[in-house]
Design an enzyme around this catalytic site. Sequence first.
Site, short mmCIF file in Angstrom:
data_model
loop_
_atom_site.label_atom_id
_atom_site.label_comp_id
_atom_site.label_asym_id
_atom_site.label_seq_id
_atom_site.Cartn_x
_atom_site.Cartn_y
_atom_site.Cartn_z
N ASN A 70 0.86 -1.19 0.00
CA ASN A 70 0.00 0.00 0.00
C ASN A 70 0.89 1.23 0.00
O ASN A 70 1.37 1.67 1.05
CB ASN A 70 -0.91 0.00 1.23
N GLU A 71 1.12 1.74 -1.18
CA GLU A 71 2.04 2.86 -1.35
C GLU A 71 1.37 4.17 -0.94
O GLU A 71 0.16 4.22 -0.75
CB GLU A 71 2.47 2.94 -2.83
N PRO A 72 2.16 5.25 -0.77
CA PRO A 72 1.58 6.54 -0.41
C PRO A 72 0.39 6.87 -1.31
O PRO A 72 0.44 6.67 -2.52
CB PRO A 72 2.74 7.51 -0.63
N THR B 245 10.30 2.04 -3.83
CA THR B 245 10.07 0.60 -3.58
C THR B 245 10.75 -0.24 -4.66
O THR B 245 11.37 -1.26 -4.37
CB THR B 245 8.55 0.33 -3.56
#
Length: 618
Positions: A169-171, A188
């Site tokens: 769950n990236e920014p 990432t």
Amino acid sequence: MNPALYAEALPFPLETSRWERLPLAIYAQPRTAARQVAGEIAELIRTREREGRFAVLGLATGSTPISVYQELVRLHREEGLSFANVITFNLDEYYPMSPEHAASYHHFMRVHLFDHVDLDPKRAHLPDGSVPRADAAQACAEYEELIQRAGGIDFQLLGIGRTGHIGFNEPGSSRRSGTRFIHLDRVTRQDAMKDFQDAQAVPRTAITMGVRTILAARRIVLMAFGEHKAAIVRRTVEGEISPEVPATFLQDHENCLLVLDEAAAAELTRQRTPWVVGPLEEMGLGWNDAMVRRAVTWLAGETKKAVLKLTDEDYNSHSLQDLLAEGGNAYELNLRVFRALQNTITGWPGGKPDATEQPRPLRAPSAAVFPKTIVVFSPHPGDGVRAIGGSITRLAQQGHAVHLVYQVSGSNQVRDEVVDRYVDFLDHMRMNPSASCPDPSRVRAAVRRSEARVAARVCGVLPERLHFLNLPFYDAATEGHRHWTDEDVDLTAQLLQEIQPHQIYAAGDLADPHGTHRQCHEILSAALAQAGHEAWFAQCEAWLYRGLWMTWPIHEVDMAVPLSPVEVECKQRAVAQHESQKELPGRPGEDWARIASRQYDALGLADYEAVETFHRWA
Ligand code: F6R
């Protein structure tokens, strides 16, 4: 949760809830932390077994949980922990990704856990990175359903990415997100390069459990180790909840614990500026030289003043009244710290020929030996020169026998186009057209070796003093086996035994996302522990350098070697020989020696062209 499980965490007696929005357990050693997390998982499995129920585990991949899995495997083998009543759901998988691929999370889980315990493979679930794109949404919905049908997750293990991601769950991820297809953040992907031969091969997308899926777990433990996690850990623990740092959503969870080592906790208020939290004595700390230096250099930074210009008011208005009371007045304290900093500076890192004139930082039993035998350990071939090329050159010029030891081959960090270029070149130069060209992995290692040889020559290190250890753990990484073994330690110990150095310089810059530096550091520590009883070892002093991903905070610098403009130029020439590393994604471009020199300048010491800094390795 059984509180005895985390009993070995470092105690902290004061109230920290003013700053910290998540409960923490901080450990001196990551291994102890991992053992305690594994202990909690084992207790859950056993409790469920007694109740005749399944334990549902949410699992993570990456370098952080490896030691938890190692401990679980040990508990299975030696203490009869059975996984027969366990169901697992992994957080994520790259997309597209075959489960057989060596960099897949399916493969990772088999290598580190599943192949070694009695878990029924049918109960081990991971998102499927091989479904056709058109079916991905359906596969995600089914994954959520499977978790529901298993009764939800009892215990969710998490790592944290430098972007603040949990799972992938990236920014920008929403609090309400479920399992889904996601684009990976640039940082990432850089960090993932460790698992792929080539930057281009790192997938751009993945399937991940959502934030909502994670928060639905009844218990969450997030682990973070290493200085490269310190900044994001601070934002997670002390920052406001925000989709910009998805890990902050954990602040909403009622039963979440962060398990950290001291390096990952280093930026937290309680560690970085404990005097702000309360009186030091109440924390079992005191105003020793190191703490005074830390507080005064911090104060200079906060007030943007040179050390000698700090006033009583500055101390008073920055929670340093106690220090002021103890030190007498600002003038005395300023002078004490200024002198200590000045004494770190020397142009003679190996000591002076005349033993009576030793620069102050050198106090080892071998201080009187001149010239010295010196070993500089470089994790990858370019690291030593990039971090401390100036000091290496100085040591060689000052007559010491300088050995450069390259710990790993570095072959994983050579781009395909570089290999192609060399293969093409070799093809052209081949005398015998029927002879075949060497395979690319040999070319990669050879490229790094030849670059290292030329760079060492620029620094004045003799070719017979270069040692390529090619530690096997590094080359095994491509098969998913990333942890060092006794073989790595023995190779290192043998070399030390042959050279018997008076001084050792090693990388203390453990922030590289590949974890290679940390492993090299652990291997060297283990090799030195073996040498503990040797006569040469009693004479040997060791220094840790940084300058690759970060620099030492000024209060931790025990020796600083200034470089003249000419020396900086020579260092740049040496660094430039590592041509295959130029513009490699993920490489920070900072010149840390210049940054360190600016720190000395800002504190009112001296304005050097560059400064290479070292921390005494106790
Ligand atoms: C892995 C995962 C990621 C990692 C994170 C930290 O399944 O979901 O969130 O936990 O990227 O990775 P390491 O532990 O390699 O630093």
